[in-house]
Design an enzyme around this catalytic site. Structure first.
Site, mmCIF file in Angstrom:
data_model
loop_
_atom_site.group_PDB
_atom_site.id
_atom_site.type_symbol
_atom_site.label_atom_id
_atom_site.label_comp_id
_atom_site.label_asym_id
_atom_site.label_seq_id
_atom_site.Cartn_x
_atom_site.Cartn_y
_atom_site.Cartn_z
ATOM 1 N N ARG A 295 0.929 -1.095 -0.106
ATOM 2 C CA ARG A 295 0.074 0.173 -0.201
ATOM 3 C C ARG A 295 0.967 1.189 -0.048
ATOM 4 O O ARG A 295 1.433 1.596 1.046
ATOM 5 C CB ARG A 295 -0.947 0.162 1.076
ATOM 6 C CG ARG A 295 -1.946 1.205 1.343
ATOM 7 C CD ARG A 295 -2.770 1.033 2.508
ATOM 8 N NE ARG A 295 -3.640 2.411 2.741
ATOM 9 C CZ ARG A 295 -3.232 3.343 3.350
ATOM 10 N NH1 ARG A 295 -2.023 3.581 3.739
ATOM 11 N NH2 ARG A 295 -3.874 4.566 3.230
ATOM 12 N N SER B 197 -13.202 -2.835 1.858
ATOM 13 C CA SER B 197 -13.185 -2.181 2.867
ATOM 14 C C SER B 197 -14.662 -2.025 3.333
ATOM 15 O O SER B 197 -15.304 -1.593 2.427
ATOM 16 C CB SER B 197 -12.497 -0.671 3.097
ATOM 17 O OG SER B 197 -11.073 -0.900 2.551
ATOM 18 N N LYS C 8 -3.387 6.134 8.367
ATOM 19 C CA LYS C 8 -4.174 6.498 7.301
ATOM 20 C C LYS C 8 -4.370 8.135 7.577
ATOM 21 O O LYS C 8 -4.749 8.448 8.612
ATOM 22 C CB LYS C 8 -5.206 5.583 7.104
ATOM 23 C CG LYS C 8 -5.275 4.496 6.710
ATOM 24 C CD LYS C 8 -6.406 4.013 6.035
ATOM 25 C CE LYS C 8 -6.224 2.488 5.442
ATOM 26 N NZ LYS C 8 -7.387 1.896 4.704
#
Length: 220
Positions: free
Chosen positions: A50, A123, A153
């Site tokens: 990611r 998600s 995040k």
């Protein structure tokens, strides 16, 4: 392309990019590879590349080169390699899985693009999203959370809390679930009791001073 047991892969799902090792001195790509290899040696069951956020790599060629090195490490340890969001990169380098958020490419389009070669996760932050993902034949697993507040995040969704796992399980949702967001070794076992197949980890591993010990505790 190796076919993996997706439910088993969720047990300890490590997620990271160079932005998650920016606190370490030296080359970010080398640091990520070093942390990943330690995590693989220690027993993680899945890895998601990611590369997102202010401190991530901005050059697509550098990003692809690093993704290939991460993929090769995962192959060496026979652990599934997942790419977050970047479906074209996943197809290009032969990833085992793709993870997409609610605002990314829809799972059915992802499956169409990757053929039968990738498992697809999405998600889930609400019961409605969970029921939709359960009913969607193109979704193989879902990342549920954030369970706790997280710093990993830049735009985290609202915290859903531990009981959210029990709630979605009580509504007949039986697809593999990985709990994400601020999970630690202390909370991992509790989340599995509540119905998660496993936990997704960023900071607990990337900021660990003893990765083998941390992974061992997360798997208990």
């Amino acid at each position: 392309m190796t076919q993996y047991n997706v439910r088993a892969a969720m047990q300890l799902y490590f997620i990271a990019g160079t932005q998650d090792v920016s606190h370490l001195a030296g080359d970010p790509a080398d640091n990520l590879l070093n942390v990943l290899e330690q995590a693989l040696q220690s027993g993680i069951t899945c890895y998601q590349f990611r590369e997102k956020g202010a401190k991530s790599l901005k050059d697509p060629a550098a990003c692809k080169a690093l993704a290939i090195r991460c993929r090769d490490l995962c192959r060496q340890y026979k652990v599934p390699f997942v790419i977050d969001d970047n479906v074209e990169l996943a197809v290009d380098i032969g990833a085992d899985g793709v993870h997409v958020g609610q605002t990314d490419m829809p799972p059915e389009q992802v499956k169409q693009r990757v053929g039968g070669n990738c498992f697809v996760g999405t998600s889930v932050n609400t019961l409605e999203q969970g029921l939709s993902a359960q009913a969607n034949p193109f979704v193989d697993y879902f990342g549920t959370g954030p369970i706790f507040p997280t710093q990993s995040k830049e735009d985290p969704k609202p915290v859903v809390g531990v009981e959210f796992i029990s709630t979605i399980r009580s509504h007949g949702i039986d697809k593999p679930i990985v709990a994400i967001g601020g999970v630690t070794a202390e909370t991992a076992a509790f989340l599995r009791i509540k119905g998660a197949d496993g936990v997704a980890i960023i900071s607990a591993i990337t900021r660990s001073h003893n990765i083998p010990q941390t992974v061992k505790e997360l798997l208990q």
